[in-house]
Write an enzyme that holds these catalytic residues in place. Structure first.
Site, mmCIF file in Angstrom:
data_model
loop_
_atom_site.group_PDB
_atom_site.id
_atom_site.type_symbol
_atom_site.label_atom_id
_atom_site.label_comp_id
_atom_site.label_asym_id
_atom_site.label_seq_id
_atom_site.Cartn_x
_atom_site.Cartn_y
_atom_site.Cartn_z
ATOM 1 C CB SER A 1 -41.013 100.392 -55.622
ATOM 2 O OG SER A 1 -42.045 100.140 -56.561
ATOM 3 C CE1 TYR B 1 -44.410 100.242 -51.750
ATOM 4 C CE2 TYR B 1 -44.855 100.720 -54.063
ATOM 5 C CZ TYR B 1 -44.180 100.006 -53.095
ATOM 6 O OH TYR B 1 -43.257 99.066 -53.473
#
Length: 260
Positions: free
Chosen positions: A137, A150
């Site tokens: 990501s 995350y």
């Protein structure tokens, strides 16, 4: 362009929606035999032309159980796409408000699911001199853009991919990281996703947030990345045409990251 994927077997995790579903569709369209793994079945996955296998990859035994079932049914894997990730993406809070349980959950889903799936599948992929793609990501490079557990787990996944490429390269296995930026997926578009929560926090409508998200994120075109953009890159990387590519990280972020 024929990517020469007919006869190849691929396992795609997190396949029920978003980027995972787009990857499934792209590989099916290229003639590959595709197994899509998801925790729950979606109608889109059922209609994708892939075979679906259900499993919770965030558990300690889930990845090995899924891989074992796939290998028993299909034989060795040519392509492994570790896409599963996310979790409670709308869980935005201060760093010190995340307890150990939340950190463990983030790492189990966004790092250890890939580690465990690779561990279970690696002998098979080595026999086929295949490909592993780990989906990271942009938050790994821009940690302020998502929940701290995350984005930290995704940064660890990126580092893990590079180490795995070094170890498996001499055995003929390629390992590549694909790093999407803000992408038009249910994480942003669902009414209970991070997009809706951010809109409420900013006092604007969900539609207004989505309309501004690309430009606010620095995407040069002003348009969100589409799941199909990510999927088309992955399909190319799976092709023999890309046989010389390993150990690399590919950003699909519309130019949002301005530094090297």
């Amino acid at each position: 362009m024929d990517l020469q994927l007919t006869g190849k077997t691929a396992l795609v995790t997190g396949a029920s929606r978003g980027i995972g579903l787009a990857v499934v569709r792209a590989l099916v369209a290229e003639g590959a035999t595709v197994i899509g793994c998801a925790r729950t079945m979606s109608s889109e996955l059922a209609d994708s032309g892939a075979e679906a296998v259900l499993g919770d990859l965030s558990t300690a035994t889930g990845p090995s159980e899924v891989v074992r079932a796939v290998l028993e049914q299909h034989g060795d894997l040519d392509i492994l796409i570790n896409n599963v990730g996310g979790g409670d993406a709308a869980d935005l809070r201060g760093f010190f408000d995340y307890d150990d349980d939340l950190w463990h959950k983030a790492f189990d889903l966004n790092l250890f699911a890939a580690v465990r799936t690779c561990r279970a599948a690696v002998s098979s992929v080595v026999r086929r001199r295949g490909l592993v793609v780990n989906i990271s990501s942009l938050g790994a490079r821009m940690p302020h853009t998502g929940p701290v557990p995350y984005t930290t787990a995704k940064a660890a996944l990126t580092a893990y991919s590079k180490a795995l490429a070094e170890e498996l390269g001499p055995q003929g296995v390629r390992v590549v990281t694909v790093t999407p930026g803000p992408t038009r997926t249910p994480v942003w578009t669902d009414p209970d996703g991070i997009g809706s929560m951010l809109a409420a926090a900013q006092g604007i409508s969900h539609a207004d947030l989505l309309a501004r998200l690309a430009s606010d994120s620095g995407i040069l075109s002003g348009q969100l990345v589409e799941p199909e953009h990510v999927a088309s890159l992955i399909a190319y990387l799976a092709s023999p045409t890309a046989a010389g590519i390993t150990g690399q990280e590919y950003l699909v972020d519309g130019g949002a990251l301005k530094s090297a």
